[in-house]
Design an enzyme around this catalytic site. Structure first.
Site, mmCIF file in Angstrom:
data_model
loop_
_atom_site.group_PDB
_atom_site.id
_atom_site.type_symbol
_atom_site.label_atom_id
_atom_site.label_comp_id
_atom_site.label_asym_id
_atom_site.label_seq_id
_atom_site.Cartn_x
_atom_site.Cartn_y
_atom_site.Cartn_z
ATOM 1 N N SER A 64 74.119 19.845 -60.660
ATOM 2 C CA SER A 64 73.443 21.088 -61.009
ATOM 3 C C SER A 64 74.389 22.299 -61.096
ATOM 4 O O SER A 64 75.340 22.279 -61.867
ATOM 5 C CB SER A 64 72.327 21.310 -59.985
ATOM 6 O OG SER A 64 71.603 22.455 -60.266
ATOM 7 N N ASN A 372 65.227 31.902 -57.739
ATOM 8 C CA ASN A 372 66.452 31.513 -58.440
ATOM 9 C C ASN A 372 66.209 30.923 -59.835
ATOM 10 O O ASN A 372 67.147 30.522 -60.512
ATOM 11 C CB ASN A 372 67.270 30.555 -57.580
ATOM 12 C CG ASN A 372 66.536 29.233 -57.303
ATOM 13 O OD1 ASN A 372 65.650 28.825 -58.049
ATOM 14 N ND2 ASN A 372 66.921 28.570 -56.214
#
Ligand code: 16G
Ligand code: MG
Length: 541
Positions: A64, A372
């Site tokens: 990620s 986020n």
């Protein structure tokens, strides 16, 4: 199970002695060079999980937003969801078994989980663009093959695309075609249909600048570009041709540093967004005429989307319950706006997509976003049926119902997806004729600060109330309470990270100076009361 073959192949993916890893919030994640045995073993485990669920299981190789040198792996359950908690434990046990105990551990897991070993198994595999990903995904395939599972290697995919493939395959194609073209066609068709009634799709809505974090998002957006080009022109930056993955760019960088990514040409009032390294997070931002940077995070995305959905529901006159799910990181202003102005119920869960996803399933329409930028909207079967029925109603209601159907198709219901979130957001802005500044002006974020503190053992910190209160060590919560009282509009919490060996501190207050000073004071309290190591946290950032 051919234990001799397993032993033989496993030796080619031998575990370094003594290495202990944990299946954390987003699977295993560490330096790529330590992961070969984990990949092989996750191939084995995916076969067992597939046999047990009689379904296709996904394996995604990615780390990620983490640095390029890292890598990771996670398993995707039959409906595109995160792996069930009991299997996370099996994954940890299997990954940590020393070489000679591994075949026995595999047998133990099959017995414990009542796996029928005669059952067929099918595993689909995807990977991000990291230099290490190709070889590591080959190790996954080795694990699948030695247990005689069948597989399809999709090669380069975003994480949400792999979730989509798993979901499609396990719903016999009802959700969509399990191919990359199927994904593009489904999303672009819904986007084009949703936006075609827009009156104002002037130039300011046509173009969007996207920072792709030098990752897989760039490749996939480029492939998708022509499917959506009539409605939206995307201009890609940090497309991986020059820069390093996630380095000074991407959604995580922009959100945590609250500044633009490098490598992006921004003019004032232009709409820009950033993906993370595997394209499951998105944040928006712009520069105002004075050159000030404005971040539009997951909270504001959730607000935009839920207000749009609420309006459409009012139009079709259906009483479907809608709820917004956030974490403790949600800005206090967003929670207040959603509850007090929009009158939408808001719920708070622990950090990590699986917790939000789970809670969102309790509603007819569950909107979940982490600050986020991870998130999506889930529609229950009951909601889908009611919306379908509303298409039989009079004109105005029919239009709203059709739009809602397109929104359902646009959201990747299997997982939060930067590409699908981007298309939904762009469609809403076009339909409502909203500029990025108008969207930003819905409410003003409270100034906030996030810090990291290093302590000897982060497990000494335990929390409750969706991570908003500390339980242990004793005295820490009282100390935080006393500090918070010194500031206006203030709030602070601490939690052990699930992905790094640190404790995270979050504080917000009426001014940036106060948020910074509160965050620092809380860091000191953690350092003193929870066994800080290294340098004492200093003020200033
Ligand atoms: C993982 C989670 C993300 C969460 C983050 C928190 C998934 C797919 N990803 O990246 O949702 O915000 O961890 O990290 O669940 P932390 O525990 O280090 O703060
Ligand atoms: Mg990600």
């Amino acid at each position: 199970m051919d234990l001799d073959a397993i032993r033989e192949y496993s030796a080619l993916h031998a575990k370094p002695n003594g290495l202990v890893l944990q299946y954390g919030t987003a699977g295993f994640r560490t330096k790529a060079e330590h992961l070969d045995h984990v990949m092989f073993r996750m191939g084995l485990l995916a076969v067992l999980r597939s046999k047990q669920t009689k379904s296709t299981i996904g394996v995604m190789v990615t780390a990620s937003h983490n640095p390029e040198e890292d890598n990771g792996v996670k398993l995707v359950d039959p409906l595109g969801e995160m792996l069930a908690p009991s299997w996370e434990e099996h994954a940890t046990c299997l990954a940590n078994a020393e070489e000679h105990e591994m075949p026995r551990m595999l047998m133990d897991i099959s017995v414990k989980a009542a796996v029928n070993l005669q059952q067929d198994a099918f595993v689909v595999i995807g990977r991000d663009t990291r230099p290490s990903s190709k070889k590591l995904s080959q190790s996954v395939i080795d694990g699948v093959t030695v247990l005689e599972g069948q597989f399809h290697d999709y090669g380069l995919l975003t994480t949400p695309q792999l979730h989509y493939m798993v979901y499609c395959r396990n719903t016999s194609g009802q959700y969509g075609k399990a191919t990359i073209e199927g994904y593009y066609e489904k999303l672009s068709k819904a986007f084009m249909e949703l936006t075609k009634q827009a009156f104002c799709s002037g130039d300011e809505y046509r173009s969007l600048k996207v920072d792709c974090a030098n990752g897989i998002g760039a490749l996939k957006l480029r492939e998708m570009e022509h499917y959506i080009s009539q409605g939206l022109a995307v201009q890609l930056f940090n497309d991986g041709t020059k820069g390093k993955l996630n380095h000074l760019c991407g959604a995580d960088f922009v959100k945590s540093h609250q500044k633009p990514p490098q490598g992006m040409e921004m003019k004032s009032n232009e709409r820009c967004c950033s993906f993370d390294g595997d394209a499951d997070r998105i944040v928006y931002y712009y520069l105002d005429v004075d050159g000030h940077f404005h971040l539009i995070d997951g909270d504001k995305i959730a607000t935009l989307i839920s207000s749009f959905l609420k309006e459409l529901l009012l139009e079709i006159g259906e009483s479907l319950n809608i709820g917004v799910v956030q974490t403790a990181y949600a800005n206090g202003s967003s929670t207040r706006y959603l509850e007090e102005v929009m009158k939408v119920p808001v719920y708070c869960t622990k950090t990590g997509v699986k917790h939000l996803h789970h809670k969102a399933q309790e509603f007819d329409i569950g909107v979940y976003f982490e600050a986020n930028g991870h998130g999506t909207v889930l529609f229950s079967k009951a909601a889908e049926t009611k919306i379908k029925l509303a298409k039989e109603l009079e004109d105005k209601k029919r239009e709203a119902a059709k739009m809602l159907e397109n929104v359902i198709d646009l959201f990747n219901q299997a997982a939060g997806d930067a590409i699908s979130d981007m298309l939904v957001i762009e469609a809403i802005l076009i339909l409502k004729g909203l500029t990025v500044q108008q969207w930003d002006a819905l409410y003003t974020d409270l100034p906030n600060r996030q810090l990291k503190v290093k302590i000897a053992d982060r497990q000494v910190i335990s929390t409750t109330d969706a991570e908003r209160q500390v339980v242990t060590p004793p005295g820490l919560q009282e100390a935080i309470n006393d500090l918070v009282k010194k500031y206006k509009l203030s709030r602070a919490f601490v939690r052990p990270s699930g992905t790094e060996d640190i404790v995270r501190v979050y504080a917000e207050a009426d001014s940036q100076e106060n948020a910074d000073s509160l965050a620092h004071a809380v860091s000191l309290a953690v350092f003193q009361l929870a066994g800080g190591v290294g340098e004492t946290p200093r003020p200033g950032f």
